[in-house]
Design a protein around this motif. Structure first.
Motif, short mmCIF file in Angstrom:
data_model
loop_
_atom_site.label_atom_id
_atom_site.label_comp_id
_atom_site.label_asym_id
_atom_site.label_seq_id
_atom_site.Cartn_x
_atom_site.Cartn_y
_atom_site.Cartn_z
N GLU A 601 -28.56 -19.51 18.91
CA GLU A 601 -29.14 -19.01 17.65
C GLU A 601 -30.44 -19.75 17.33
O GLU A 601 -31.44 -19.15 16.92
N LEU A 602 -30.43 -21.07 17.54
CA LEU A 602 -31.63 -21.87 17.28
C LEU A 602 -32.78 -21.45 18.18
O LEU A 602 -33.92 -21.29 17.72
N ALA A 603 -32.49 -21.27 19.45
CA ALA A 603 -33.54 -20.89 20.40
C ALA A 603 -34.16 -19.56 20.00
O ALA A 603 -35.39 -19.38 20.07
N LYS A 604 -33.32 -18.63 19.56
CA LYS A 604 -33.82 -17.31 19.15
C LYS A 604 -34.69 -17.42 17.91
O LYS A 604 -35.77 -16.81 17.83
N GLU A 605 -34.26 -18.21 16.94
CA GLU A 605 -35.01 -18.36 15.69
C GLU A 605 -36.36 -19.05 15.93
O GLU A 605 -37.38 -18.69 15.33
N ILE A 606 -36.34 -20.06 16.81
CA ILE A 606 -37.56 -20.84 17.05
C ILE A 606 -38.50 -20.09 17.99
O ILE A 606 -39.72 -20.31 17.98
N GLY A 607 -37.92 -19.22 18.83
CA GLY A 607 -38.75 -18.45 19.75
C GLY A 607 -39.00 -19.14 21.08
O GLY A 607 -40.06 -18.98 21.69
N ILE A 608 -38.01 -19.92 21.54
CA ILE A 608 -38.13 -20.58 22.84
C ILE A 608 -36.85 -20.34 23.63
O ILE A 608 -35.84 -19.90 23.08
N GLY A 609 -36.88 -20.63 24.94
CA GLY A 609 -35.70 -20.47 25.77
C GLY A 609 -34.71 -21.60 25.55
O GLY A 609 -35.06 -22.69 25.09
N ILE A 610 -33.45 -21.34 25.91
CA ILE A 610 -32.41 -22.36 25.74
C ILE A 610 -32.68 -23.61 26.58
O ILE A 610 -32.49 -24.74 26.09
#
Length: 725
Positions: A601-610
């Motif tokens: 969820e964090l990666a999606k919100e920030i706009g970067i890969g896991i």
């Protein structure tokens, strides 16, 4: 050739990752940068895999280029056919392509070409047809002329043409090559001299090979390299062969149709083709292939050893004494502070012919007390045994808590006499520079060893026999990967160390140091853009590997790339932290906070890969971390055992692995000579190579099997009782 598809199949990697890697490399991205900061595009491949893919692609590109050259050459000769084109396109090895090209290749003047010039090719074709009842000698009479004096000469010339035809047959060569690869035997004999004396000469390193024979499939790489060197030095005669008539039978089976007179001539020509043309060529090829594989294996062992050596944990925070032992010219001593700065130097003479032991002890005690020395790095070269005994005794006499470690001197003299050594210490003589280098090797192996040609570091086998370009490429890649894995302090790194940072060449590295000297310490990474010849592209490649401790942005002391600063700040905010928490040591619970929210969820919100998110979290939790700190510390000694005569069979000791070869590993157990743990004694389970179980720099428990003081040989075992520490 669809090279990317071939790479995908060979490495069992999704083709989209191969496409991405190729595009990134073609765009000028460095391997360390791609491995660290483009994980989403590569499937998180490590630098070693990326280099393997790059090397294999280069081979396939050269294969493709050679195919194009051959197709062009055969086409220009007007001899290209559809079948020939299919064979060339289907070939996957360079040797197969060259076999196909052999009949069309421009040759130097040969016996066959002379025979053709004399008009004997039609006669060779007549004989090759082997028509029943045909008379080749009667046919040969038609060709008697000024240059062909009789029928025997005509038949002989025709046989030369047939022999070359057989030799140029790609199918025949392929079958014979396959037999060689499956069942050939490599043999060696002593080259001249009194063989009995040579066999009894225990000092001759090649005596094992004076009467040696082994199947090439079983011949290990180190044996191949030993045979090559022995042959080069004129000590051995080496050959590779299959059973005597196998090669001839293959040629005869393909070309002899019957037992007619013509058939018997073809049979003789086939025997000649094998002995005179095919066997010498295939033997050279097989020998060359054996050497190439052995060299590649040795380079991989060397590269692995070098990686482990460079990544040994540094001895941090210790004022260190470097001790370079010697005899006539004395022992050189240098004391450096915990940053590697030289505090003091001295020359002492405890060894023969001077034997000023008490005077030396007094001087060393003064230096230890004056500079609060806590560690001594002792070089392992000439007179190191006597020096170790002296230092071990000295430590027991002083109240200060001091320990020592024997450090490999390999390459120290190379550095000391180099232009770099002279630039760094213009006022010191060569031997004092060596003492400084030895001290710094203990403090930070990576920072010091990058100043030396990797081949001179001495953690391989037959390194000086390796192809220079391939060796330099492989070892340079290892050093580059290690330097970038650890990162460098932008304000203290030498230009030697900086030159291995991704995207930085020697010229730019010197410009960084010059800028630092002129303008003072860097306070952030952005200042790199002010360095001469360091543009935006170079900044992109190098910035993430530079560290600025105590700068005005805490992120500059992490491996977080400037392109991800905004993402890092957003991450901190979403997890309830402030960017100042990084330098304040309050970000240690960032992982727990991120896990509560969910990394996906964090990666999606920030706009970067896991993968990038996880790297950022790891960095912010331990800012300025050194991956080497997670490894066991180096083994420091207090001097209980210093002589081989102190060793007894069955004794258990703790030592450090100094080198690894195909046949075992060498362990420093505190005496002058390293002990050998043969591959069969490394562990209870079967291993194909020592690297499967051990690594350079590893601290292990060993058991003494035998000691040959006269020959300086110590045999050790790591088997049983969980002997590996």
């Amino acid at each position: 050739m669809d090279i990317n598809n071939m790479l995908s199949e060979e490495f069992k990697v999704n083709k989209k990752y191969i496409d991405n890697i190729v595009n990134l490399i073609n765009d000028g991205q460095t391997i360390p940068f791609i491995a660290r900061y483009r994980k989403e595009m590569t499937g998180s491949m490590d630098d070693t895999t990326l280099r393997d893919i790059h090397d294999r692609r280069e081979y396939l590109l050269s294969l493709q280029k050679r195919k194009e050259e051959i197709i062009s050459s055969i086409t220009e000769q007007g001899k290209m056919t559809g079948e020939l084109m299919k064979k060339i396109e289907a070939a996957v090895m360079l040797v197969d392509v060259e076999d196909i090209y052999l009949p069309f290749k421009q040759k130097r003047r040969t016996r066959a070409s002379v025979a053709r010039e004399r008009g004997l090719e039609p006669l060779s074709e007549f004989i090759l047809r082997q028509d029943p009842g045909s008379d080749p000698y009667k046919e040969a009479e038609k060709y008697i002329a000024a240059e062909v004096e009789d029928t025997e000469a005509a038949i002989g010339g025709a046989m030369d043409i047939i022999a070359e035809t057989v030799s140029d047959d790609a199918g025949v060569r392929g079958m014979i090559r396959e037999v060689f690869l499956k069942s050939a035997v490599v043999s060696s004999k002593a080259a001249g001299g009194d063989k009995e004396n040579e066999k009894n000469d225990e000092k001759d390193v090649y005596r094992t090979y004076y009467d040696y024979s082994e199947g090439i499939k079983k011949t290990t790489g180190h044996r191949v390299l030993a045979l090559d060197r022995g042959e080069k030095e004129g000590k051995l005669k080496v050959s590779v062969d299959i059973s005597e008539d196998t090669g001839e039978k293959i040629c005869i089976g393909e070309y002899v149709k019957n037992s007619s007179v013509c058939g018997e001539i073809v049979r003789s020509a086939c025997a000649d083709a094998y002995k005179r043309l095919i066997y010498p060529s295939i033997e050279r090829e097989i020998r060359s292939g054996m050497t190439e594989r052995a060299a590649e294996g040795a380079i991989k062992v060397f590269a692995s050893n070098l990686r482990q050596l460079l990544m040994q944990p540094p001895v941090k925070g210790a004022v260190t004494m470097g001790y370079d032992p010697g005899y006539r010219n004395g022992c050189k001593v240098a004391v450096v502070d915990d940053t590697g700065k030289v505090l003091d130097t001295a020359v002492v003479y405890p060894t023969p012919p001077h034997n000023r032991v008490e005077e030396t002890k007094k001087k060393l005690k003064e230096l230890i007390k004056k500079h609060k020395v806590t560690a001594i790095a002792l070089g392992n070269g000439t007179a190191s045994r006597e020096s170790e005994s002296l230092i071990a005794g000295l430590i027991k006499e002083i109240p200060e808590k001091v320990s020592y470690m024997v450090v490999s001197e390999a390459g120290a003299s190379v550095y000391s006499a180099s232009k770099l050594g002279a630039e760094e210490f213009p006022d010191y003589d060569v031997s004092l520079r060596s003492a400084v280098s030895i001290a710094r090797r203990l403090q930070d192996p990576l920072a010091e060893l990058v100043k030396i040609d990797p081949k001179a570091i001495g953690v391989g086998q037959y390194q000086h026999d390796m192809p220079k370009a391939r060796m330099d490429e492989a070892l340079g890649g290892v050093v580059e990967d290690c330097v970038n894995s650890v990162g460098v302090d932008l304000n203290t790194a030498s230009h030697s160390l900086l030159s291995y940072v991704a995207g930085i060449n020697s010229s730019v590295a010197k410009n960084i140091v010059a800028y630092r000297e002129e303008n003072g310490a860097f306070i952030n990474r952005k200042q790199l853009m002010k360095v001469a010849k360091l543009g935006a592209k170079t900044f992109e490649q190098c910035a993430g590997f530079m560290r600025v401790p105590g700068g005005n942005n805490p992120l500059d002391n992490t491996a977080v790339h400037p392109e991800s600063y905004a993402a890092a700040e957003m991450l901190m905010e979403k997890c309830g932290f402030d960017i100042s928490d990084i330098s304040g040591g309050k970000s240690g619970t960032l992982r727990k906070a991120a896990d509560r929210i969910g990394t996906a969820e964090l990666a999606k919100e920030i706009g970067i890969g896991i993968p990038t998110l996880n790297d950022i979290i790891n960095e912010l939790q331990k800012p300025g971390r050194d991956p080497r700190d997670e490894l066991p510390p180096p083994l420091m000694r207090s001097g209980d055992i210093t002589e081989p005569s102190d060793l007894k069979e069955g004794m258990e000791l703790v030592g450090t692995i100094r080198n690894i070869t195909d046949f075992g590993c060498f362990v420093d157990i505190g005496v002058h000579d390293d002990g050998l743990v043969h591959i069969s004694e490394i562990c209870d389970r079967y291993i194909k190579h020592p690297l499967d179980a051990v690594k350079v720099g590893e601290v292990v428990k060993v058991r003494v099997l035998s000691v040959d003081v006269k020959r300086g040989r110590i045999s050790l075992s790591m088997k049983g009782n969980d002997i590996k520490k």
